[in-house]
Design a protein around this motif. Structure first.
Motif, PDB file in Angstrom:
ATOM      1  N   THR A  12       0.841  -1.188   0.000  1.00  0.00           N
ATOM      2  CA  THR A  12       0.000   0.000   0.000  1.00  0.00           C
ATOM      3  C   THR A  12       0.878   1.240   0.000  1.00  0.00           C
ATOM      4  OG1 THR A  12      -0.092  -0.012   2.402  1.00  0.00           O
ATOM      5  CG2 THR A  12      -1.865  -1.151   1.245  1.00  0.00           C
ATOM      6  N   VAL A  13       0.316   2.339  -0.438  1.00  0.00           N
ATOM      7  CA  VAL A  13       1.050   3.597  -0.447  1.00  0.00           C
ATOM      8  C   VAL A  13       0.831   4.338   0.867  1.00  0.00           C
ATOM      9  CG1 VAL A  13       1.050   3.867  -2.940  1.00  0.00           C
ATOM     10  CG2 VAL A  13      -0.847   4.739  -1.634  1.00  0.00           C
ATOM     11  N   ILE A  14       1.649   5.340   1.130  1.00  0.00           N
ATOM     12  CA  ILE A  14       1.596   6.052   2.399  1.00  0.00           C
ATOM     13  C   ILE A  14       0.367   6.953   2.489  1.00  0.00           C
ATOM     14  CG2 ILE A  14       2.781   7.782   3.803  1.00  0.00           C
ATOM     15  CD1 ILE A  14       5.380   6.588   2.831  1.00  0.00           C
ATOM     16  N   THR A  15       0.074   7.670   1.420  1.00  0.00           N
ATOM     17  CA  THR A  15      -1.040   8.622   1.463  1.00  0.00           C
ATOM     18  C   THR A  15      -2.368   7.906   1.241  1.00  0.00           C
ATOM     19  OG1 THR A  15      -0.784   9.044  -0.896  1.00  0.00           O
ATOM     20  CG2 THR A  15       0.364  10.505   0.621  1.00  0.00           C
ATOM     21  N   PRO A  16      -3.431   8.321   1.928  1.00  0.00           N
ATOM     22  CA  PRO A  16      -4.728   7.675   1.733  1.00  0.00           C
ATOM     23  C   PRO A  16      -5.340   8.050   0.386  1.00  0.00           C
ATOM     24  CG  PRO A  16      -4.917   9.434   3.322  1.00  0.00           C
ATOM     25  CD  PRO A  16      -3.461   9.299   2.997  1.00  0.00           C
ATOM     26  N   ASP A  17      -6.119   7.144  -0.157  1.00  0.00           N
ATOM     27  CA  ASP A  17      -6.784   7.364  -1.436  1.00  0.00           C
ATOM     28  C   ASP A  17      -7.963   8.307  -1.269  1.00  0.00           C
ATOM     29  OD1 ASP A  17      -6.014   6.473  -3.859  1.00  0.00           O
ATOM     30  OD2 ASP A  17      -6.820   4.463  -3.639  1.00  0.00           O
ATOM     31  N   PRO A  18      -8.198   9.251  -2.195  1.00  0.00           N
ATOM     32  CA  PRO A  18      -9.388  10.097  -2.080  1.00  0.00           C
ATOM     33  C   PRO A  18     -10.673   9.324  -2.387  1.00  0.00           C
ATOM     34  CG  PRO A  18      -8.142  10.675  -4.032  1.00  0.00           C
ATOM     35  CD  PRO A  18      -7.333   9.679  -3.272  1.00  0.00           C
ATOM     36  N   TRP A  19     -10.580   8.258  -3.177  1.00  0.00           N
ATOM     37  CA  TRP A  19     -11.741   7.432  -3.478  1.00  0.00           C
ATOM     38  C   TRP A  19     -11.797   6.330  -2.417  1.00  0.00           C
ATOM     39  CZ3 TRP A  19     -11.971   2.413  -6.135  1.00  0.00           C
ATOM     40  CH2 TRP A  19     -13.265   2.048  -6.441  1.00  0.00           C
ATOM     41  N   LYS A  20     -12.618   6.517  -1.394  1.00  0.00           N
ATOM     42  CA  LYS A  20     -12.587   5.666  -0.209  1.00  0.00           C
ATOM     43  C   LYS A  20     -13.243   4.307  -0.396  1.00  0.00           C
ATOM     44  CE  LYS A  20     -10.966   8.700   2.774  1.00  0.00           C
ATOM     45  NZ  LYS A  20      -9.747   8.629   3.445  1.00  0.00           N
ATOM     46  N   ALA A  21     -14.228   4.195  -1.294  1.00  0.00           N
ATOM     47  CA  ALA A  21     -15.012   2.966  -1.366  1.00  0.00           C
ATOM     48  C   ALA A  21     -14.173   1.753  -1.758  1.00  0.00           C
ATOM     49  CB  ALA A  21     -16.164   3.154  -2.350  1.00  0.00           C
ATOM     50  N   GLY A  22     -13.270   1.890  -2.723  1.00  0.00           N
ATOM     51  CA  GLY A  22     -12.515   0.745  -3.187  1.00  0.00           C
ATOM     52  C   GLY A  22     -11.051   0.780  -2.834  1.00  0.00           C
ATOM     53  N   SER A  23     -10.638   1.711  -1.988  1.00  0.00           N
ATOM     54  CA  SER A  23      -9.215   1.828  -1.698  1.00  0.00           C
ATOM     55  C   SER A  23      -8.781   0.815  -0.643  1.00  0.00           C
ATOM     56  CB  SER A  23      -8.885   3.241  -1.217  1.00  0.00           C
ATOM     57  OG  SER A  23      -9.501   3.485   0.004  1.00  0.00           O
ATOM     58  N   ARG A  24      -7.495   0.484  -0.678  1.00  0.00           N
ATOM     59  CA  ARG A  24      -6.948  -0.470   0.287  1.00  0.00           C
ATOM     60  C   ARG A  24      -6.216   0.221   1.417  1.00  0.00           C
ATOM     61  NH1 ARG A  24      -3.044  -4.312  -2.150  1.00  0.00           N
ATOM     62  NH2 ARG A  24      -2.197  -2.440  -3.034  1.00  0.00           N
ATOM     63  N   ASN A  37       4.296   5.008  12.187  1.00  0.00           N
ATOM     64  CA  ASN A  37       5.528   5.471  11.586  1.00  0.00           C
ATOM     65  C   ASN A  37       5.809   4.635  10.346  1.00  0.00           C
ATOM     66  OD1 ASN A  37       8.046   6.375  10.966  1.00  0.00           O
ATOM     67  ND2 ASN A  37       8.855   6.194  13.038  1.00  0.00           N
ATOM     68  N   LYS A  38       5.631   5.228   9.167  1.00  0.00           N
ATOM     69  CA  LYS A  38       5.796   4.503   7.918  1.00  0.00           C
ATOM     70  C   LYS A  38       7.254   4.143   7.654  1.00  0.00           C
ATOM     71  CE  LYS A  38       1.807   3.978   6.161  1.00  0.00           C
ATOM     72  NZ  LYS A  38       1.300   2.661   5.847  1.00  0.00           N
ATOM     73  N   LEU A  39       8.158   4.881   8.232  1.00  0.00           N
ATOM     74  CA  LEU A  39       9.564   4.559   8.048  1.00  0.00           C
ATOM     75  C   LEU A  39       9.897   3.214   8.694  1.00  0.00           C
ATOM     76  CD1 LEU A  39      12.230   5.588   6.919  1.00  0.00           C
ATOM     77  CD2 LEU A  39      12.666   6.627   9.128  1.00  0.00           C
ATOM     78  N   LEU A  40       9.239   2.892   9.803  1.00  0.00           N
ATOM     79  CA  LEU A  40       9.494   1.632  10.483  1.00  0.00           C
ATOM     80  C   LEU A  40       8.635   0.493   9.954  1.00  0.00           C
ATOM     81  CD1 LEU A  40       9.668   2.954  14.140  1.00  0.00           C
ATOM     82  CD2 LEU A  40      11.562   2.389  12.635  1.00  0.00           C
ATOM     83  N   THR A  41       7.392   0.782   9.583  1.00  0.00           N
ATOM     84  CA  THR A  41       6.478  -0.306   9.216  1.00  0.00           C
ATOM     85  C   THR A  41       6.550  -0.702   7.758  1.00  0.00           C
ATOM     86  OG1 THR A  41       4.694   1.275   8.836  1.00  0.00           O
ATOM     87  CG2 THR A  41       4.840   0.283  11.022  1.00  0.00           C
ATOM     88  N   GLN A  42       6.909   0.188   6.852  1.00  0.00           N
ATOM     89  CA  GLN A  42       6.894  -0.125   5.433  1.00  0.00           C
ATOM     90  C   GLN A  42       8.293  -0.257   4.845  1.00  0.00           C
ATOM     91  OE1 GLN A  42       4.358  -0.907   3.513  1.00  0.00           O
ATOM     92  NE2 GLN A  42       2.874  -0.647   5.144  1.00  0.00           N
TER      93      GLN A  42
END
Length: 101
Positions: A12-24, A37-42
């Motif tokens: 998955t990407v760091i920023t949330p998707d603007p289209w919420k219904a089908g985003s992961r 913390n995305k630096l540690l988790t991703q």
């Protein structure tokens, strides 16, 4: 090109998707944690071109693949009509003209 079975393996990407219904990667429904913390988790999905162990070479053209669990590059997967991760045939390319150039 990735088949439906391999779609679950994608990161998955760091920023949330603007289209919420089908985003992961949204925060509602347990999709993404708040204040993590995305630096540690991703760190496993980050692209580092000099590490030899994580990213493989394409089985067809021997170039570096940009997905951590893929066996084929996107260009070869498109031309052959196969999944980039598992190599399963996804579309019939008999009557179509597939070119990367």
């Amino acid at each position: 090109m990735v088949c439906e079975k391999c779609q679950k393996k994608l990161g998955t990407v760091i920023t949330p998707d603007p289209w919420k219904a089908g985003s992961r990667n949204n925060t509602e429904g347990g999709g993404r944690k708040l204040n993590e913390n995305k630096l540690l988790t991703q760190s496993k999905n980050r692209f580092s071109p000099y590490s030899a162990g994580k990213f493989r070479k394409c089985r067809i053209c021997k170039s570096l693949v940009h997905q951590s669990s893929a066996h084929f590059c996107q260009g070869c997967a498109f031309v052959k009509g196969i999944c980039a991760m598992c190599g399963k045939k996804m579309m019939d390319i008999k009557n179509s003209r597939q070119s990367t150039a």
